[in-house]
Write an enzyme that holds these catalytic residues in place. Sequence first.
Site, PDB file in Angstrom:
ATOM      1  N   SER A  59       0.842  -1.187   0.000  1.00  0.00           N
ATOM      2  CA  SER A  59       0.000   0.000   0.000  1.00  0.00           C
ATOM      3  C   SER A  59       0.877   1.238   0.000  1.00  0.00           C
ATOM      4  O   SER A  59       2.097   1.144  -0.002  1.00  0.00           O
ATOM      5  CB  SER A  59      -0.950  -0.008   1.199  1.00  0.00           C
ATOM      6  OG  SER A  59      -0.241   0.075   2.390  1.00  0.00           O
ATOM      7  N   HIS A  85       0.823  15.725  -1.451  1.00  0.00           N
ATOM      8  CA  HIS A  85       1.285  16.788  -2.342  1.00  0.00           C
ATOM      9  C   HIS A  85       0.858  18.093  -1.676  1.00  0.00           C
ATOM     10  O   HIS A  85      -0.324  18.234  -1.328  1.00  0.00           O
ATOM     11  CB  HIS A  85       0.628  16.693  -3.719  1.00  0.00           C
ATOM     12  CG  HIS A  85       0.853  15.387  -4.411  1.00  0.00           C
ATOM     13  ND1 HIS A  85       2.068  15.017  -4.928  1.00  0.00           N
ATOM     14  CD2 HIS A  85       0.027  14.353  -4.657  1.00  0.00           C
ATOM     15  CE1 HIS A  85       1.963  13.818  -5.483  1.00  0.00           C
ATOM     16  NE2 HIS A  85       0.740  13.380  -5.321  1.00  0.00           N
ATOM     17  N   CYS A 127      -4.463  -2.105   2.615  1.00  0.00           N
ATOM     18  CA  CYS A 127      -4.981  -3.473   2.629  1.00  0.00           C
ATOM     19  C   CYS A 127      -5.005  -3.969   4.078  1.00  0.00           C
ATOM     20  O   CYS A 127      -4.289  -3.449   4.926  1.00  0.00           O
ATOM     21  CB  CYS A 127      -4.055  -4.413   1.868  1.00  0.00           C
ATOM     22  SG  CYS A 127      -3.755  -3.903   0.181  1.00  0.00           S
TER      23      CYS A 127
END
Lengths: 133, 133
Positions: free
Chosen positions: A63, A68, A83
Site C-alpha cells: 500500500s 502533495h 490493505c
Amino acid sequence: MDTTARHLLVELFACDARLLDDAPALQALLRAAAEAAGARVVAEVFHPFAPHGVTGVVVIEESHLSIHTWPELGYAAVDFYTCGEVRPERAIELLAAKLGAARVERLEVARGGPADHTLRVSERLSARSQGHS
Amino acid sequence: MDTTARHLLVELFACDARLLDDAPALQALLRAAAEAAGARVVAEVFHPFAPHGVTGVVVIEESHLSIHTWPELGYAAVDFYTCGEVRPERAIELLAAKLGAARVERLEVARGGPADHTLRVSERLSARSQGHS
C-alpha cells in the site's frame, strides 16, 4: 490472497503553511501517520519543489500514503491506499491535527475484490475543526 | 497557483502474471507510462514483496503514479494523480496494453480547486479488451 483494499482520498485545507513546505518534517509526520494506522513502512521518497511545495510517498506493505502540498495556499492533497488490518482513519486524523487543517474533505473508494465491489465510493466525509474559520 | 488536479484510480484485471512480478520491468514500464502522459519523472521507488507482488511509485512534478500488483491473481491497482497539462489517459492506455489487461475499470476523481469542485467523481469507465474473455 485477497485484493480488497480501501483507498482514501483526502483534502486538507487551511493548514500550517510553514510545515507544508518542510520536507523533512513532512517525512517524519507521514511515517508517524503510517505507523499510527498500524502500517509497516518499507520505503519512502520525498521531493521538495521550487519555489514551494513537497511531494512525498511512504510505501507500506502492499500500500502507500502520499502527500502533495501547496504551502502558499495552505493546501495538501493526501491519498492512502490500504490493505488488511490497517486503520487509515488514524493516519488521516494525525495528519489533519499536526498540519492544523481547518477543513478536511475525505472520499473513500473500494478497491480490488469482486467485480461488483471495486471502485465504489463507500464513504464521503466533510469536517471542520473547532476554533477555525 | 492552481491546485486543481485529476486523480485516476484504475483496476487492471487478467494481466500478464509474470510481468506483474518483475519489479525492474514494472519500473521501466511506469516510467514510460509517465513520459507517455507528458509528465516529468523526479523520483522513483519500487519494492518487491515476498512471495509475490510489487509496489512501485513514480513521483512526477507535483503528482504521482503508483502500482500495486498481485501476480498470482493477474491483478494490478493503479492510481495517477496529475496536475496541469499531463494526459493521464495515455499512461493508463500504455499500462493496460503492455500488461495485457483483459479488463480495465477506471474512476476519475476531481482534486483540489474550489470547494464545490473537489472530490467529485468526474468519470467512470469500464472496458474489456478484444480477444480476451
